[in-house]
Design an enzyme around this catalytic site. Sequence first.
Site, PDB file in Angstrom:
ATOM      1  N   GLY A 119      -6.194  11.939   8.316  1.00  0.00           N
ATOM      2  CA  GLY A 119      -6.987  10.966   7.568  1.00  0.00           C
ATOM      3  C   GLY A 119      -7.052  11.298   6.089  1.00  0.00           C
ATOM      4  N   ARG A 159      -5.267  16.743   2.961  1.00  0.00           N
ATOM      5  CA  ARG A 159      -4.782  17.490   4.119  1.00  0.00           C
ATOM      6  C   ARG A 159      -3.304  17.198   4.349  1.00  0.00           C
ATOM      7  NH1 ARG A 159      -8.537  16.898   9.032  1.00  0.00           N
ATOM      8  NH2 ARG A 159      -9.880  18.028   7.591  1.00  0.00           N
ATOM      9  N   ARG A 216      -2.977   4.192  -4.616  1.00  0.00           N
ATOM     10  CA  ARG A 216      -4.414   4.262  -4.317  1.00  0.00           C
ATOM     11  C   ARG A 216      -4.850   5.668  -3.914  1.00  0.00           C
ATOM     12  NH1 ARG A 216      -6.893  -1.239  -2.296  1.00  0.00           N
ATOM     13  NH2 ARG A 216      -5.424  -2.730  -3.198  1.00  0.00           N
ATOM     14  N   ARG A 246     -11.374  26.517   9.097  1.00  0.00           N
ATOM     15  CA  ARG A 246     -10.762  25.232   9.438  1.00  0.00           C
ATOM     16  C   ARG A 246      -9.251  25.243   9.255  1.00  0.00           C
ATOM     17  NH1 ARG A 246     -14.275  19.961   8.817  1.00  0.00           N
ATOM     18  NH2 ARG A 246     -16.308  20.785   9.420  1.00  0.00           N
ATOM     19  N   ARG A 265      -1.390  11.293  15.157  1.00  0.00           N
ATOM     20  CA  ARG A 265      -2.599  11.538  14.370  1.00  0.00           C
ATOM     21  C   ARG A 265      -2.987  12.999  14.497  1.00  0.00           C
ATOM     22  NH1 ARG A 265      -7.381  11.425  12.195  1.00  0.00           N
ATOM     23  NH2 ARG A 265      -9.284  11.706  13.412  1.00  0.00           N
ATOM     24  N   ILE A 266      -3.222  13.658  13.378  1.00  0.00           N
ATOM     25  CA  ILE A 266      -3.732  15.024  13.350  1.00  0.00           C
ATOM     26  C   ILE A 266      -5.059  14.986  12.600  1.00  0.00           C
ATOM     27  CG2 ILE A 266      -1.554  16.258  13.614  1.00  0.00           C
ATOM     28  CD1 ILE A 266      -1.409  16.492  10.559  1.00  0.00           C
ATOM     29  N   GLY A 267      -6.123  15.362  13.268  1.00  0.00           N
ATOM     30  CA  GLY A 267      -7.421  15.250  12.621  1.00  0.00           C
ATOM     31  C   GLY A 267      -8.490  16.025  13.346  1.00  0.00           C
ATOM     32  N   SER A 268      -9.691  15.910  12.864  1.00  0.00           N
ATOM     33  CA  SER A 268     -10.836  16.585  13.468  1.00  0.00           C
ATOM     34  C   SER A 268     -11.568  15.625  14.391  1.00  0.00           C
ATOM     35  CB  SER A 268     -11.775  17.105  12.384  1.00  0.00           C
ATOM     36  OG  SER A 268     -12.209  16.040  11.553  1.00  0.00           O
ATOM     37  N   GLU A 273     -13.911  10.472  17.387  1.00  0.00           N
ATOM     38  CA  GLU A 273     -13.245  10.405  16.092  1.00  0.00           C
ATOM     39  C   GLU A 273     -13.227   8.945  15.681  1.00  0.00           C
ATOM     40  OE1 GLU A 273      -9.248   9.394  16.046  1.00  0.00           O
ATOM     41  OE2 GLU A 273     -10.491   8.243  17.428  1.00  0.00           O
ATOM     42  N   MET A 274     -12.378   8.528  14.742  1.00  0.00           N
ATOM     43  CA  MET A 274     -12.527   7.171  14.212  1.00  0.00           C
ATOM     44  C   MET A 274     -11.215   6.380  14.080  1.00  0.00           C
ATOM     45  SD  MET A 274     -15.429   7.778  11.245  1.00  0.00           S
ATOM     46  CE  MET A 274     -15.658   6.015  11.008  1.00  0.00           C
ATOM     47  N   GLU A 275     -10.103   6.866  14.626  1.00  0.00           N
ATOM     48  CA  GLU A 275      -8.833   6.187  14.347  1.00  0.00           C
ATOM     49  C   GLU A 275      -7.909   5.945  15.535  1.00  0.00           C
ATOM     50  OE1 GLU A 275     -10.429   7.864  10.661  1.00  0.00           O
ATOM     51  OE2 GLU A 275      -9.738   8.980  12.418  1.00  0.00           O
ATOM     52  N   HIS A 297       0.789  -1.221   0.000  1.00  0.00           N
ATOM     53  CA  HIS A 297       0.000   0.000   0.000  1.00  0.00           C
ATOM     54  C   HIS A 297       0.828   1.281   0.000  1.00  0.00           C
ATOM     55  CE1 HIS A 297      -2.476  -3.188   1.876  1.00  0.00           C
ATOM     56  NE2 HIS A 297      -3.400  -2.692   1.082  1.00  0.00           N
ATOM     57  N   SER A 352     -14.105  20.162  15.379  1.00  0.00           N
ATOM     58  CA  SER A 352     -14.691  20.783  14.178  1.00  0.00           C
ATOM     59  C   SER A 352     -16.208  20.872  14.248  1.00  0.00           C
ATOM     60  CB  SER A 352     -14.288  19.995  12.927  1.00  0.00           C
ATOM     61  OG  SER A 352     -14.778  18.666  13.010  1.00  0.00           O
ATOM     62  N   ASP A 353     -16.816  20.083  15.140  1.00  0.00           N
ATOM     63  CA  ASP A 353     -18.274  20.123  15.306  1.00  0.00           C
ATOM     64  C   ASP A 353     -18.606  19.611  16.697  1.00  0.00           C
ATOM     65  OD1 ASP A 353     -19.186  17.003  14.883  1.00  0.00           O
ATOM     66  OD2 ASP A 353     -17.444  17.527  13.668  1.00  0.00           O
TER      67      ASP A 353
END
Length: 236
Positions: free
Chosen positions: A20, A24, A43, A217, A87-90, A179-181, A4, A203-204
């Site tokens: 993610g 970004r 991918r 953002r 991890r950097i994310g919302s 979040e999801m990760e 991958h 973010s929300d």
Amino acid sequence: MTVHIGAKQGDIAETVLLPGDPYRARWAAETFLDDARLVNEVRGMLGFTGTWKGHPVTIHGTGMGMPSLSIYVNELIRDYGARTLIRIGSCGGMQDHVGIRDIVVAMSCTSISTPSRGILRELQYAPTANWPLLRAAVLAAERRDRPVHVGNIYSSDVFYDERPDLNEQMERHGVLAVEMEAAELYTLAARHKARALAVLTVSDHLKTGEALPSDKRERSFGEMVEISLEAAFADS
């Protein structure tokens, strides 16, 4: 090269930031790294390597959800020698005192299931952050006079959740955000003796329905990237 990741050996730095969204990753690399170059686009999952204040850094997308993140983190650690992964994310706020644009630093992660569940089986493993990274990130956020919250977050298996009863119990037990990760990231880092942290921007908000406007953002996410980079090299 792996299944991958098309990067060559030596193309991936020991310090990797993990948004993610692959776009970004491109934005963060072009904004914060010197001499950033594309090292992976298999991918459509973009990865870039450059330097930050002379330190080699890779910023690589992971996709959405723990199964996708698990693929990239396993290969980054096992095949490319990544040792510090942030991890950097919302995230979505779940407590009244957690506001839009605030920074959440995940000390620990709650989840219903993760890709590692098949290995852990009946064990209720508690995924936690690397303490030196966590401490450094909090100090970096405080130096910016940013509202920062440290504690437990929820790594969900689904984006479109239809379990208000579950959300109510997490709110009751002090879970800061969803979040999801991160839960799988922390578990994999522990398994492979690497360092991991999640630095997130709210973010929300699940309770109020507020959401960060798109034009604001970028600035908020920029602070999250800077905090993560400072934390990664705090002892250098």
